[in-house]
Every structure is written in structure tokens, then in C-alpha cells.
Design a protein around this motif. Structure first.
Motif, PDB file in Angstrom:
ATOM      1  N   VAL A  62       0.858  -1.183   0.000  1.00 57.82           N
ATOM      2  CA  VAL A  62       0.000   0.000   0.000  1.00 57.82           C
ATOM      3  C   VAL A  62       0.893   1.231   0.000  1.00 57.82           C
ATOM      4  O   VAL A  62       1.798   1.355   0.819  1.00 57.82           O
ATOM      5  N   ASN A  63       0.616   2.139  -0.945  1.00 53.71           N
ATOM      6  CA  ASN A  63       1.364   3.391  -1.012  1.00 53.71           C
ATOM      7  C   ASN A  63       0.578   4.495  -0.322  1.00 53.71           C
ATOM      8  O   ASN A  63      -0.658   4.502  -0.328  1.00 53.71           O
ATOM      9  N   SER A  64       1.282   5.438   0.242  1.00 50.59           N
ATOM     10  CA  SER A  64       0.645   6.577   0.888  1.00 50.59           C
ATOM     11  C   SER A  64       1.405   7.845   0.537  1.00 50.59           C
ATOM     12  O   SER A  64       2.636   7.843   0.495  1.00 50.59           O
ATOM     13  N   ILE A  65       0.660   8.902   0.259  1.00 51.98           N
ATOM     14  CA  ILE A  65       1.257  10.196  -0.039  1.00 51.98           C
ATOM     15  C   ILE A  65       0.450  11.261   0.699  1.00 51.98           C
ATOM     16  O   ILE A  65      -0.776  11.205   0.733  1.00 51.98           O
ATOM     17  N   THR A  66       1.136  12.196   1.332  1.00 51.74           N
ATOM     18  CA  THR A  66       0.482  13.247   2.104  1.00 51.74           C
ATOM     19  C   THR A  66       0.504  14.549   1.315  1.00 51.74           C
ATOM     20  O   THR A  66       1.557  14.987   0.847  1.00 51.74           O
ATOM     21  N   LEU A  67      -0.683  15.170   1.190  1.00 53.70           N
ATOM     22  CA  LEU A  67      -0.847  16.394   0.412  1.00 53.70           C
ATOM     23  C   LEU A  67      -1.395  17.496   1.306  1.00 53.70           C
ATOM     24  O   LEU A  67      -1.980  17.232   2.358  1.00 53.70           O
ATOM     25  N   THR A  68      -1.192  18.726   0.884  1.00 53.34           N
ATOM     26  CA  THR A  68      -1.823  19.861   1.558  1.00 53.34           C
ATOM     27  C   THR A  68      -3.160  20.148   0.887  1.00 53.34           C
ATOM     28  O   THR A  68      -3.338  19.898  -0.307  1.00 53.34           O
ATOM     29  N   GLY A  69      -4.103  20.660   1.652  1.00 52.15           N
ATOM     30  CA  GLY A  69      -5.414  20.928   1.084  1.00 52.15           C
ATOM     31  C   GLY A  69      -6.168  21.972   1.878  1.00 52.15           C
ATOM     32  O   GLY A  69      -5.680  22.499   2.892  1.00 52.15           O
ATOM     33  N   GLN A  70      -7.389  22.254   1.427  1.00 54.72           N
ATOM     34  CA  GLN A  70      -8.235  23.259   2.065  1.00 54.72           C
ATOM     35  C   GLN A  70      -9.689  22.840   1.961  1.00 54.72           C
ATOM     36  O   GLN A  70     -10.135  22.341   0.921  1.00 54.72           O
ATOM     37  N   VAL A  71     -10.414  23.031   3.056  1.00 55.90           N
ATOM     38  CA  VAL A  71     -11.835  22.696   3.092  1.00 55.90           C
ATOM     39  C   VAL A  71     -12.621  23.751   2.319  1.00 55.90           C
ATOM     40  O   VAL A  71     -12.334  24.946   2.397  1.00 55.90           O
ATOM     41  N   ASP A  72     -13.630  23.283   1.575  1.00 52.49           N
ATOM     42  CA  ASP A  72     -14.448  24.195   0.775  1.00 52.49           C
ATOM     43  C   ASP A  72     -15.907  23.740   0.843  1.00 52.49           C
ATOM     44  O   ASP A  72     -16.211  22.623   1.265  1.00 52.49           O
ATOM     45  N   PHE A  73     -16.805  24.621   0.414  1.00 56.95           N
ATOM     46  CA  PHE A  73     -18.215  24.257   0.340  1.00 56.95           C
ATOM     47  C   PHE A  73     -18.430  23.164  -0.696  1.00 56.95           C
ATOM     48  O   PHE A  73     -17.717  23.095  -1.694  1.00 56.95           O
ATOM     49  N   ASN A  74     -19.421  22.332  -0.435  1.00 53.32           N
ATOM     50  CA  ASN A  74     -19.893  21.416  -1.464  1.00 53.32           C
ATOM     51  C   ASN A  74     -20.818  22.212  -2.378  1.00 53.32           C
ATOM     52  O   ASN A  74     -21.942  22.531  -2.015  1.00 53.32           O
ATOM     53  N   SER A 217     -25.492  27.337   2.190  1.00 57.41           N
ATOM     54  CA  SER A 217     -24.812  26.072   1.925  1.00 57.41           C
ATOM     55  C   SER A 217     -25.165  25.068   3.011  1.00 57.41           C
ATOM     56  O   SER A 217     -25.197  25.410   4.200  1.00 57.41           O
ATOM     57  N   ASP A 218     -25.414  23.845   2.593  1.00 55.98           N
ATOM     58  CA  ASP A 218     -25.644  22.750   3.525  1.00 55.98           C
ATOM     59  C   ASP A 218     -24.290  22.131   3.837  1.00 55.98           C
ATOM     60  O   ASP A 218     -23.717  21.413   3.018  1.00 55.98           O
ATOM     61  N   LEU A 219     -23.763  22.385   5.044  1.00 54.00           N
ATOM     62  CA  LEU A 219     -22.412  21.941   5.407  1.00 54.00           C
ATOM     63  C   LEU A 219     -22.370  20.509   5.916  1.00 54.00           C
ATOM     64  O   LEU A 219     -21.350  20.084   6.471  1.00 54.00           O
ATOM     65  N   LYS A 220     -23.461  19.749   5.728  1.00 53.11           N
ATOM     66  CA  LYS A 220     -23.415  18.346   6.129  1.00 53.11           C
ATOM     67  C   LYS A 220     -22.470  17.547   5.239  1.00 53.11           C
ATOM     68  O   LYS A 220     -22.050  16.450   5.588  1.00 53.11           O
ATOM     69  N   ASN A 221     -22.174  18.083   4.076  1.00 52.97           N
ATOM     70  CA  ASN A 221     -21.170  17.505   3.181  1.00 52.97           C
ATOM     71  C   ASN A 221     -20.271  18.632   2.704  1.00 52.97           C
ATOM     72  O   ASN A 221     -20.759  19.696   2.318  1.00 52.97           O
ATOM     73  N   VAL A 222     -18.961  18.404   2.748  1.00 49.95           N
ATOM     74  CA  VAL A 222     -18.007  19.422   2.305  1.00 49.95           C
ATOM     75  C   VAL A 222     -17.012  18.797   1.341  1.00 49.95           C
ATOM     76  O   VAL A 222     -16.907  17.567   1.232  1.00 49.95           O
ATOM     77  N   TRP A 223     -16.289  19.650   0.647  1.00 52.33           N
ATOM     78  CA  TRP A 223     -15.205  19.217  -0.226  1.00 52.33           C
ATOM     79  C   TRP A 223     -13.872  19.648   0.365  1.00 52.33           C
ATOM     80  O   TRP A 223     -13.777  20.680   1.031  1.00 52.33           O
ATOM     81  N   VAL A 244      -8.146  12.655   6.264  1.00 50.07           N
ATOM     82  CA  VAL A 244      -7.965  14.107   6.358  1.00 50.07           C
ATOM     83  C   VAL A 244      -7.831  14.492   7.827  1.00 50.07           C
ATOM     84  O   VAL A 244      -8.644  14.076   8.664  1.00 50.07           O
ATOM     85  N   THR A 245      -6.802  15.271   8.136  1.00 51.94           N
ATOM     86  CA  THR A 245      -6.625  15.805   9.484  1.00 51.94           C
ATOM     87  C   THR A 245      -6.477  17.320   9.393  1.00 51.94           C
ATOM     88  O   THR A 245      -6.077  17.857   8.359  1.00 51.94           O
ATOM     89  N   MET A 289     -10.683  26.027   6.124  1.00 51.85           N
ATOM     90  CA  MET A 289      -9.710  25.370   7.002  1.00 51.85           C
ATOM     91  C   MET A 289      -8.603  24.734   6.172  1.00 51.85           C
ATOM     92  O   MET A 289      -8.862  24.179   5.096  1.00 51.85           O
ATOM     93  N   TYR A 290      -7.370  24.781   6.671  1.00 49.38           N
ATOM     94  CA  TYR A 290      -6.284  24.054   6.044  1.00 49.38           C
ATOM     95  C   TYR A 290      -6.302  22.604   6.529  1.00 49.38           C
ATOM     96  O   TYR A 290      -6.639  22.336   7.686  1.00 49.38           O
TER      97      TYR A 290
END
Length: 370
Positions: A62-74, A217-223, A244-245, A289-290
Motif C-alpha cells: 500500500v502506497n501513501s502520499i500526504t498532500l496539503t489541502g483546504q476545506v471548501d463548500f460542497n 450552503s448545507d455543510l453536512k457535506n463538504v469538499w 484528512v486531518t 480550514m487548512y
């Protein structure tokens, strides 16, 4: 021949050496004997009973790679509310961040357009009543022979047009809130949070400026949008599992999957954007959020794997403790492929089935090296 003088010199030279040799032998006979080899480490039974013993296994890599990201609206669950009429906002009933239900009133707009729609409705209703009376009169005159069929047909056409105009006036009014008091009522089309609010009381709005009044926006689901550099693009696939952390919840892991991979690089950051969809029923994740995004995927390869608790890192090298018996514990250097969660994949150093010490390994490692 050795003369008397030479003999004396020899005696004077040999005698001190003999005395020194005798003294050293005497001292050495009194000193304790030192072992050539240090004593071999034997693990106490009491310690062994407390240890966790792991086994080297053959696992799918199993391969794993860690990326940076940001929470956004769905954006599939987000609605931008634009003004349908021009007017003056009189009563804003919600604030940024408020939760609203579908159909809830957000604001009231005093609008001349709404007054015009109401007048159009009244005019259409009046016109319909007039054309209906005219049609009835033409029919009566036709029966008495005082009107022709053409007169009746013309009156019927006027009546049908009046019916159509009334229906149009009702539909226009209904689209704009169906209010006949000259007010446009802005209502929430969906349930969710007010995430954007661009108006206050007495704000003048126009239909031609294109500005959003409210965003819900319905924040029950986010991207979560993650950034993938070119060198790692081949390691990301649709459907890959994602952990995601965030800084706000360091001990909490949000589970998701890669559900969209963009086909072009971002022109400003030169990274590929990858979208992760996450459930957010407790509203813990906030837009902007980051986040740290760990993407894992399984390869069509096998590799030896051990628990990450077995590892010892010392002098820039990873080691494990191979257990054969209480008197036979070996420090073994290993080469690591990668670590995913609590599982580490090994390329060399151990074999399948080897027993490894999985607890208090550092303590035993120090004892073996002392």
C-alpha cells in the motif's frame, strides 16, 4: 673472550630486567582474571511475559502520499440567491452564519416592480370581466338576430386573450413571491447556513448588477481540495481512500475518497487539484480550514510488513529485534519501503515468519548494546 669488565656490564643490564619481570608476574598472579568476551544478554522470564511478539507477514503493498489541502463548500449543495426585482431592502431577518430552514423569510424588499405586477393582475382581472360581459351580450344579440356570427367570434377572441393575460399576470406574480402589497419576500430555497450576506437594511438592489444577496450552503457535506505536484500525479487515482486531518482537531481523522481529479494544472500554483468529498454531520469542518490529506492506494505487489511499533531508529538506521529465544535476541537492520498507519513495509532485513519484539523494544535494544 669476555673480560671481567664486560661481564659486569652484562650483569648490571640483565639484573634490572629480571627484577621487573618478577614484579609483574607477582602482580598479575594477584589480579582477577578478565573475560575476553562480554557476557551474553539473557532476557528475564518476567520481562518476556510482558512483551508483545509480532510476526513478519506477506502483505499487499500500500502506497501513501500526504498532500496539503483546504476545506471548501460542497457546491452541489450551495445556492446563490440573486434579486429577482429591484427595490429597497427593509427588513433583513438573518445574519452571517445563521442556520435557516427551507422557506424561511430572509429579507423583505419594497419594490415598485412588485406593485406593477399587482396592478397588472388587477388590470387583467378587470379586462377579463369586461370581455366576458361583452361575449355574453354578443351571444344574446346573435340569438335575437341583432348580431352576426363574426361579432360573436370577435368577442370570443377578446375573451380568450383576456384569459391568457390574466394567467400570465398570475404566473409573473407567483414567480416573484405572489405578494400583492408591493413587497418581494426573499425566502430560503434550501436548509443550511448563511455563508454569504451582501445586504443590510435600506440597501438598494437592482436586477442588472448581478450581485449575490445571500448564499446558503448545507455543510453536512463538504469538499477538500488537495494540491498534487507533477511528480506525484501518477500516485493519485479516483476512488483512493483518504484520511484528512486538521490543526483544529489533531487527534481526529476524517475518512473520504478521491471523487474528482482535474485534468489541468492550476495556472497560479502549478499543481493539480484533487477533490475529496467528506461527510460533515457534526459541522466540525469549516470552509477555508487548512487540511493534511493522506491518500492511500493498493498496488498489485506483495511486500513484507510489520507493525510500526517494532521499529527502532538509531544512527540514521532502522532496526528491529528478532526474537529466537530468551538468550537469542538479535539486533537486525532493515530497509523500509514506506509506512502507512501502524503498518510498515520492508524491502530487506527480515523474512516472512520471523518473530519480532513489538513492545519495550528500545529498552531491550539498549540492554543488548550495553
Amino acid at each position: 673472550m669476555i673480560n671481567k669488565f664486560s661481564l659486569q656490564k652484562i650483569v648490571l643490564f640483565v639484573l634490572p630486567l629480571t627484577l621487573v619481570s618478577l614484579v609483574m608476574q607477582s602482580c598479575s598472579s594477584d589480579a582477577p582474571k578478565v573475560a575476553d568476551d562480554k557476557q551474553k544478554y539473557v532476557m528475564p522470564d518476567s520481562l518476556f511475559k510482558t512483551l508483545a511478539i509480532d510476526t513478519v507477514q506477506d502483505c499487499q503493498l500500500v502506497n501513501s502520499i500526504t498532500l496539503t489541502g483546504q476545506v471548501d463548500f460542497n457546491q452541489d449543495n450551495q445556492v446563490n440567491i440573486f434579486p429577482l426585482v429591484s427595490g429597497n431592502i427593509q427588513d433583513v431577518k438573518v445574519q452571517l452564519g445563521d442556520y435557516v430552514n427551507a422557506g424561511q423569510v430572509l429579507a423583505v424588499v419594497k419594490s415598485s416592480e412588485m406593485a406593477g405586477y399587482s396592478n397588472n393582475l388587477i388590470a387583467a382581472e378587470t379586462n377579463l370581466a369586461v370581455t366576458k360581459k361583452n361575449l355574453d351580450a354578443q351571444k344574446d344579440l346573435f340569438k335575437s338576430g341583432l348580431a352576426s356570427q363574426l361579432d360573436v367570434t370577435s368577442a370570443q377572441a377578446n375573451y380568450d386573450q383576456a384569459v391568457g393575460q390574466l394567467e400570465m399576470a398570475k404566473r409573473v406574480l407567483n414567480v416573484n413571491g405572489n405578494n400583492t402589497d408591493g413587497e418581494y419576500i426573499i425566502k430560503a430555497p434550501i436548509s443550511g447556513f448563511i455563508v454569504q450576506k451582501n445586504v443590510t437594511n435600506n440597501t438598494v438592489i437592482r436586477t442588472d448588477n448581478g450581485n449575490v444577496v445571500f448564499t446558503i450552503s448545507d455543510l453536512k457535506n463538504v469538499w477538500v481540495w488537495a494540491n498534487v505536484y507533477e511528480s506525484n500525479i501518477d500516485k493519485i487515482h479516483l476512488g483512493d481512500a483518504v484520511d484528512v486531518t486538521t490543526l483544529s482537531y489533531p487527534g481526529k481523522v476524517f475518512k473520504g475518497k478521491v471523487d474528482k481529479i482535474m485534468n489541468v494544472l492550476d495556472p497560479s500554483s502549478k499543481v493539480l487539484k484533487v477533490r475529496v468529498a467528506l461527510a460533515n454531520t457534526d459541522y466540525a469542518l469549516k470552509p477555508q480550514m487548512y487540511a493534511s490529506v493522506a491518500v492511500t492506494n493498493k498496488e498489485d505487489k506483495q511486500a513484507l510488513c510489520i507493525s510500526s511499533d517494532d521499529l527502532i531508529f538509531d544512527h540514521s538506521q532502522y532496526y528491529v529485534l528478532k526474537y529466537n529465544s530468551n538468550s537469542d535476541v538479535q539486533i537486525t537492520p532493515i530497509q523500509i519501503i514506506n509506512t502507512v498507519g501502524n503498518k510498515t513495509y520492508i524491502s530487506s532485513g527480515v523474512q516472512q515468519g520471523d518473530k519480532l519484539i513489538g513492545s519495550q523494544a528500545v529498552l531491550i535494544y539498549d540492554a543488548l548494546n550495553s
